[in-house]
Design a protein around this motif. Structure first.
Motif, mmCIF file in Angstrom:
data_model
loop_
_atom_site.group_PDB
_atom_site.id
_atom_site.type_symbol
_atom_site.label_atom_id
_atom_site.label_comp_id
_atom_site.label_asym_id
_atom_site.label_seq_id
_atom_site.Cartn_x
_atom_site.Cartn_y
_atom_site.Cartn_z
ATOM 1 N N ARG A 1 0.740 -1.092 0.024
ATOM 2 C CA ARG A 1 0.109 0.047 0.038
ATOM 3 C C ARG A 1 0.899 1.448 -0.034
ATOM 4 N N ARG A 2 2.008 1.163 0.701
ATOM 5 C CA ARG A 2 2.821 2.341 0.501
ATOM 6 C C ARG A 2 3.397 2.736 -0.655
ATOM 7 N N GLU A 3 3.191 1.801 -1.732
ATOM 8 C CA GLU A 3 3.936 2.067 -2.869
ATOM 9 C C GLU A 3 2.907 2.572 -4.173
ATOM 10 N N VAL A 4 1.692 2.413 -3.625
ATOM 11 C CA VAL A 4 0.563 2.446 -4.537
ATOM 12 C C VAL A 4 -0.416 3.375 -4.230
ATOM 13 N N GLY A 5 -1.377 4.047 -5.015
ATOM 14 C CA GLY A 5 -2.423 4.641 -4.479
ATOM 15 C C GLY A 5 -3.757 3.924 -4.465
ATOM 16 N N GLN A 6 -4.953 4.530 -3.470
ATOM 17 C CA GLN A 6 -6.084 3.824 -3.631
ATOM 18 C C GLN A 6 -7.058 4.833 -3.926
ATOM 19 N N LEU A 7 -8.205 4.260 -4.530
ATOM 20 C CA LEU A 7 -9.287 4.821 -5.303
ATOM 21 C C LEU A 7 -10.504 4.337 -4.295
ATOM 22 N N ASP A 8 -11.240 5.226 -3.430
ATOM 23 C CA ASP A 8 -12.464 5.100 -2.796
ATOM 24 C C ASP A 8 -13.688 5.592 -3.853
ATOM 25 N N VAL A 9 -14.197 4.593 -4.663
ATOM 26 C CA VAL A 9 -15.173 4.928 -5.564
ATOM 27 C C VAL A 9 -16.641 4.867 -4.838
ATOM 28 N N ASP A 10 -17.325 6.007 -5.289
ATOM 29 C CA ASP A 10 -18.776 6.135 -4.599
ATOM 30 C C ASP A 10 -19.664 6.295 -5.837
ATOM 31 N N LEU A 11 -20.395 5.354 -6.172
ATOM 32 C CA LEU A 11 -21.420 5.487 -7.234
ATOM 33 C C LEU A 11 -22.874 5.671 -6.909
ATOM 34 N N SER A 12 -23.614 6.357 -7.677
ATOM 35 C CA SER A 12 -24.853 6.607 -7.468
ATOM 36 C C SER A 12 -25.938 5.370 -7.573
ATOM 37 N N HIS A 13 -25.496 4.474 -8.689
ATOM 38 C CA HIS A 13 -26.305 3.199 -8.790
ATOM 39 C C HIS A 13 -25.426 2.283 -8.847
ATOM 40 N N HIS A 14 -25.713 0.798 -8.320
ATOM 41 C CA HIS A 14 -25.114 -0.204 -8.437
ATOM 42 C C HIS A 14 -25.377 -0.935 -9.844
ATOM 43 N N GLY A 15 -24.333 -1.708 -9.990
ATOM 44 C CA GLY A 15 -24.392 -2.773 -11.316
ATOM 45 C C GLY A 15 -23.602 -2.331 -12.541
ATOM 46 N N ALA A 16 -23.005 -0.943 -12.308
ATOM 47 C CA ALA A 16 -22.125 -0.511 -13.506
ATOM 48 C C ALA A 16 -21.097 -1.292 -13.778
ATOM 49 N N LEU A 17 -20.742 -1.047 -15.034
ATOM 50 C CA LEU A 17 -19.223 -1.418 -15.429
ATOM 51 C C LEU A 17 -18.155 -0.587 -15.232
ATOM 52 N N LEU A 18 -17.261 -0.493 -14.493
ATOM 53 C CA LEU A 18 -16.316 0.234 -13.807
ATOM 54 C C LEU A 18 -14.944 0.020 -14.579
ATOM 55 N N THR A 19 -14.531 1.054 -15.339
ATOM 56 C CA THR A 19 -13.129 0.746 -15.935
ATOM 57 C C THR A 19 -12.318 1.900 -15.365
ATOM 58 N N ILE A 20 -10.977 1.894 -15.271
ATOM 59 C CA ILE A 20 -9.921 2.701 -15.031
ATOM 60 C C ILE A 20 -8.719 2.721 -15.879
ATOM 61 N N GLY A 21 -8.852 3.789 -16.736
ATOM 62 C CA GLY A 21 -7.653 3.760 -17.694
ATOM 63 C C GLY A 21 -7.963 2.907 -19.040
ATOM 64 N N GLY A 22 -9.434 2.615 -19.041
ATOM 65 C CA GLY A 22 -9.818 1.439 -20.305
ATOM 66 C C GLY A 22 -9.795 0.117 -19.680
ATOM 67 N N GLU A 23 -9.304 -0.101 -18.509
ATOM 68 C CA GLU A 23 -9.079 -1.546 -17.975
ATOM 69 C C GLU A 23 -10.312 -1.856 -17.071
ATOM 70 N N VAL A 24 -11.012 -2.884 -17.323
ATOM 71 C CA VAL A 24 -11.941 -3.229 -16.805
ATOM 72 C C VAL A 24 -11.757 -3.777 -15.127
ATOM 73 N N ARG A 25 -12.470 -2.939 -14.109
ATOM 74 C CA ARG A 25 -12.040 -3.428 -12.743
ATOM 75 C C ARG A 25 -13.165 -4.010 -12.296
ATOM 76 N N ASP A 26 -14.705 -3.864 -12.482
ATOM 77 C CA ASP A 26 -15.600 -4.337 -11.910
ATOM 78 C C ASP A 26 -16.736 -4.296 -12.804
ATOM 79 N N ARG A 27 -17.288 -5.529 -13.367
ATOM 80 C CA ARG A 27 -18.443 -5.605 -14.220
ATOM 81 C C ARG A 27 -19.835 -5.387 -13.398
#
Length: 321
Positions: free
Chosen positions: A77-103
């Motif tokens: 964790r000391r070598e990386v960053g953390q993203l705390d994501v807050d979505l208004s609706h569940h069930g979305a397709l989430l991508t970071i820099g074009g890479e799928v992280r959660d379908r």
């Protein structure tokens, strides 16, 4: 095999062995050990994600091992960053820099990324895409808030006004009404039975693919074991049928590795057998479903043919329903 490579400092071999064991379904501490090997190889994002998910299982490792895993997670964790994501609706397709992280992302969650600038995008049918670009620093967390807005709906065009002058209505004789067309008979993929057949076809293809993959792994393990046995025979000038039956202390470690390859071969072979048996059972049940209701309809029938070519397996559909 992974523990032996880890103890000898061969981290690339350890990472490969732990990853293979994890993919074959090994639970417990295997995922944590895989993450620790990734950490030793300085793949900090993958290491943090693997160890984080492993530690959610309270039965993963002993108390001493879990302390080591926790220390490894903090180091990653000391070598990386953390993203705390807050979505208004569940069930979305989430991508970071074009890479799928959660379908099927829930409304809240977190993930790890390399330090730097990242664009986070969430898509959901019926809504405009939500997107945000953030700067992530090493060892820090960034809050990402994504709110979905419904897609605008086009208003129907107004009907054109009639320009014809009003004229007296005439009474016309009506033709006899045509008989109502009979509804087409249901196809083999309609309704609940159709969904079950589609699931059966998909499960058969999946099981065949799994059997082929496991068979390929079994062949690789057996081939590696035979190569090592042949090399050991050349070095020791021993032509006995099983050179490792009573190995000398000088060859004990190499014989242990050969036995591990043979054990992995047997496990992979058994897994392949299970996949093929499962594929046969599901395929028989699916074909029986087609035969039970019949495949002759008022439209052209569909021919369903399983195909296996080399290391690929699938099902061919031919016709129109």
């Amino acid at each position: 095999m992974g523990d032996r490579a880890r103890n000898q400092g061969r981290w690339e071999q350890a990472e490969e062995a732990y990853y293979l064991a994890h993919k074959l379904g090994a639970g417990g501490r295997v995922r944590c050990e895989w993450g620790m090997a990734l950490l030793a190889l300085r793949r900090h994002v993958d290491a943090a994600m693997a160890i984080d998910r492993c530690l959610r299982d309270p039965g993963a490792g002993t108390a001493a091992e879990r302390r080591r895993y926790t220390n490894g997670l903090e180091k990653a964790r000391r070598e990386v960053g953390q993203l705390d994501v807050d979505l208004s609706h569940h069930g979305a397709l989430l991508t970071i820099g074009g890479e799928v992280r959660d379908r099927d992302a829930s409304t809240t969650g977190y993930t790890y990324v390399e330090p730097g600038t990242h664009t986070i995008k969430a898509t959901l049918p019926g809504f405009l895409d939500a997107e945000q670009t953030v700067q992530v620093e090493k060892g820090k967390a960034v809050k990402v808030v994504l709110r979905f807005v419904e897609e605008p709906r086009e208003a129907p065009a107004p009907a054109p006004a009639s320009t014809k002058s009003a004229t007296p209505k005439k009474t016309l004789a009506r033709r006899p009404a045509k008989p109502l067309a009979q509804p087409a008979p249901p196809g083999p993929f309609d309704g609940t039975a159709g969904a079950q057949r589609i699931a059966g076809i998909g499960a058969t293809a999946f099981a065949l693919t799994g059997g082929l993959v496991a068979s390929s792994l079994a062949a690789q393990f057996a081939g590696e074991a035979e190569r090592r046995v042949a090399r050991l025979r050349r070095n020791t000038h021993d032509s006995s049928s099983w050179i490792c039956a009573s190995p000398s202390p000088a060859h004990a470690v190499e014989c242990a590795e050969i036995n591990d390859f043979y054990d992995a071969h047997e496990v992979s072979r058994d897994v392949a057998t299970g996949f093929f048996i499962g594929a046969g059972v599901v395929a028989a049940a699916t074909i029986g479903s087609f035969l039970h209701d019949g495949i002759e309809r008022s439209r052209h029938p569909v021919r369903v043919t399983p195909r296996i070519t080399g290391d690929q397996a699938g099902i061919s559909f031919d016709g129109v329903w």
